[in-house]
Design an enzyme around this catalytic site. Sequence first.
Site, PDB file in Angstrom:
ATOM      1  N   HIS A 240       0.818  -1.211   0.000  1.00 49.63           N
ATOM      2  CA  HIS A 240       0.000   0.000   0.000  1.00 49.63           C
ATOM      3  C   HIS A 240       0.863   1.278   0.000  1.00 49.63           C
ATOM      4  O   HIS A 240       0.779   2.112  -0.892  1.00 49.63           O
ATOM      5  CB  HIS A 240      -0.894   0.040   1.240  1.00 49.63           C
ATOM      6  CG  HIS A 240      -1.779  -1.151   1.429  1.00 49.63           C
ATOM      7  ND1 HIS A 240      -2.875  -1.429   0.650  1.00 49.63           N
ATOM      8  CD2 HIS A 240      -1.730  -2.143   2.355  1.00 49.63           C
ATOM      9  CE1 HIS A 240      -3.471  -2.523   1.078  1.00 49.63           C
ATOM     10  NE2 HIS A 240      -2.801  -2.985   2.105  1.00 49.63           N
TER      11      HIS A 240
HETATM   12  O1  RIB Z   1      -4.989   0.221   4.459  1.00 49.07           O
HETATM   13  C1  RIB Z   1      -3.585   0.238   4.349  1.00 49.07           C
HETATM   14  C2  RIB Z   1      -3.005   1.361   5.140  1.00 49.07           C
HETATM   15  O2  RIB Z   1      -3.316   1.190   6.522  1.00 49.07           O
HETATM   16  C3  RIB Z   1      -1.467   1.383   5.077  1.00 49.07           C
HETATM   17  O3  RIB Z   1      -1.036   2.714   5.196  1.00 49.07           O
HETATM   18  C4  RIB Z   1      -1.063   0.595   6.296  1.00 49.07           C
HETATM   19  O4  RIB Z   1       0.218   1.006   6.799  1.00 49.07           O
HETATM   20  C5  RIB Z   1      -2.132   0.985   7.264  1.00 49.07           C
HETATM   21  O5  RIB Z   1      -1.748   2.199   7.865  1.00 49.07           O
END
Ligand code: RIB
Length: 308
Positions: A240
């Site tokens: 992500h």
């Molecule tokens: O949904 C993914 C996000 O949520 C990423 O930034 C992960 O690190 C969590 O913070």
Amino acid sequence: MPERTPIILDVDTGIDDALALALALGSPEAELVAVTTLAGNVGVEATTANTLAVLAWLGLDETPVHRGASRPLARPHRDATYFHDANGLGGTELPASSGTVGADRGPAAIIRLARERPGEIVLVCLGPLTNLAIALNVAPELGTLLRGVVVMGGAFEVPGNVTLHAEFNVFADPEAAQQVFSSGLPSLTAIGLDVTHQTAWSRSSWEATRAAVGDPAAKLAVAVCRQAFEDRGLTQTYLHDPLAVAVALDPDLVRNEDAAIAVETDDERRGKTEIIGPGSTQVALAVDAERFLRRFAERLSLHYLVGD
Ligand code: RIB
Ligand code: CA
């Protein structure tokens, strides 16, 4: 040397935040101006300590780090230790850093740096949007001082990852997300699950990397992902936050739709992000996953098998 892009990373380090820090530090076209932290995956004390430890591990402990929000704007903090483990790094114990945080708190540092370098800096938010919402509240002109904002957050045309409706960063502080998405920022790109769920590091690549690991970034990636692969048996882990950093440095990695975004704050649909019509937010709906994954692997010295 191509012109470098000055970036500030706003993080809740976290496993994929650590990988995003490594990607930024491994990208010659990036100038990491500062890192701001906040409560998200784990509490702000831990996200700050993790950030300092990751930067030290990667040999960049001179990077300014500024501690930020300790909780969401209007709700108690809800963490993601169910995925990132109690310490936020998948149980990995990195050597503690001797680094210290800067005098400015996160939102103030973002405002100060944007004023010092007007029109230059891209702010990349990799956690809940609390710091950015506070900064916009006290300095509404921030949007004109930043070159752009890239947010890892939202699930626009796909299900969420915390509830059916919501992605974690928006779920964690929906009021902050609502303020950011309605603030009229002139350059705001949303990197949601619509594209990050197309970019994962596979267990087979992780195993191949572990077998011949040398580089500090590769050792970090192997360590923080071990629990997910070995203890929890996952076959892949989503990248992500690294994708958001990569898009800040190379916007052509994604195809966007210019949209207006509504964020739900009621309990039942808390954190739902909905495209409600045309608008100024650039929502990423497609990604060149192969090009991103190759670049990620190359810059962290990871093993990458085509089509993994
Ligand atoms: O949904 C993914 C996000 O949520 C990423 O930034 C992960 O690190 C969590 O913070
Ligand atoms: Ca994060």
